[in-house]
Design a protein around this motif. Structure first.
Motif, PDB file in Angstrom:
ATOM      1  N   LEU A  16      41.171  -3.608  61.290  1.00 41.44           N
ATOM      2  CA  LEU A  16      42.170  -3.548  62.356  1.00 41.44           C
ATOM      3  C   LEU A  16      43.492  -2.952  61.872  1.00 41.44           C
ATOM      4  O   LEU A  16      44.070  -2.085  62.536  1.00 41.44           O
ATOM      5  CB  LEU A  16      42.395  -4.947  62.939  1.00 41.44           C
ATOM      6  N   ARG A  34      49.132  -8.001  69.177  1.00 44.49           N
ATOM      7  CA  ARG A  34      47.918  -8.432  68.488  1.00 44.49           C
ATOM      8  C   ARG A  34      47.518  -9.761  69.083  1.00 44.49           C
ATOM      9  O   ARG A  34      48.372 -10.547  69.493  1.00 44.49           O
ATOM     10  CB  ARG A  34      48.169  -8.594  66.989  1.00 44.49           C
ATOM     11  N   ARG A  36      43.905 -12.783  69.376  1.00 49.06           N
ATOM     12  CA  ARG A  36      42.581 -13.244  68.960  1.00 49.06           C
ATOM     13  C   ARG A  36      41.758 -13.499  70.215  1.00 49.06           C
ATOM     14  O   ARG A  36      42.246 -14.083  71.176  1.00 49.06           O
ATOM     15  CB  ARG A  36      42.718 -14.525  68.138  1.00 49.06           C
ATOM     16  N   GLU A  38      38.730 -15.584  70.900  1.00 48.36           N
ATOM     17  CA  GLU A  38      37.871 -16.601  70.284  1.00 48.36           C
ATOM     18  C   GLU A  38      36.410 -16.474  70.713  1.00 48.36           C
ATOM     19  O   GLU A  38      35.506 -16.630  69.903  1.00 48.36           O
ATOM     20  CB  GLU A  38      38.400 -18.012  70.587  1.00 48.36           C
ATOM     21  N   ASP A  43      39.465 -10.294  66.151  1.00 47.91           N
ATOM     22  CA  ASP A  43      40.895 -10.029  66.073  1.00 47.91           C
ATOM     23  C   ASP A  43      41.088  -8.707  66.797  1.00 47.91           C
ATOM     24  O   ASP A  43      40.291  -7.770  66.626  1.00 47.91           O
ATOM     25  CB  ASP A  43      41.347  -9.924  64.617  1.00 47.91           C
ATOM     26  N   GLU A  58      38.313  -5.979  65.807  1.00 49.19           N
ATOM     27  CA  GLU A  58      37.693  -6.163  64.502  1.00 49.19           C
ATOM     28  C   GLU A  58      36.912  -7.474  64.544  1.00 49.19           C
ATOM     29  O   GLU A  58      37.476  -8.534  64.829  1.00 49.19           O
ATOM     30  CB  GLU A  58      38.733  -6.243  63.388  1.00 49.19           C
TER      31      GLU A  58
END
Length: 140
Positions: A16, A34, A36, A38, A43, A58
């Motif tokens: 990433l 940026r 996440r 889950e 990411d 990523e």
């Protein structure tokens, strides 16, 4: 049916941070955020240039991009999404800029129907760039 407008394209990448740097250095995108995801153990980052956004993912252990997907003509032999395309003003000026930035140019197209090129990002994903038409080729 509601009016549809483009929001973003997305690609899976092995690194990433490297991809954020590449999209910034080569294409002038900046990091918007940026985050996440889950549910996908991913990411992710959204990079932006004006109204254009590109989402980078990523995921640990993801399979590498198959070799055939790295070549525009061969990629058509596999069903599924192919690439995103951005419009540019001048193909030759763009190619000169890509050469100066040592971008990986996969294919240059100069046909009666239009001109453009494909480059590969740092992960091998194809991105198309199409030169704006200056006139209707059919009437030329």
């Amino acid at each position: 049916m509601p009016e549809l407008t483009f929001h973003h394209g997305g690609v899976s990448v092995p690194d990433l941070d490297e991809s954020i740097e590449w999209y910034s250095r080569v294409l002038g995108f900046h990091l918007e955020r940026r985050f996440r995801i889950e549910a996908a153990a991913a990411d992710a980052a959204m990079v932006r240039s004006g109204d254009l956004r590109f989402e980078l993912f990523e995921v640990a252990g993801a399979a590498a991009l198959p070799e055939g997907r790295r070549h525009p003509v061969n990629d058509l032999l596999t069903h599924g999404n192919k690439h995103v395309a951005f419009q540019i003003d001048d193909l030759d000026a763009f190619l000169n800029e890509m050469a100066a930035k040592q971008a990986d140019v996969a294919l240059v197209v100069r046909e009666a129907f239009g001109q453009g090129c494909f480059i590969r990002d740092c992960a091998g994903n194809l991105i198309e760039f199409v030169q704006k038409k200056t006139h209707d080729v059919r009437s030329a």
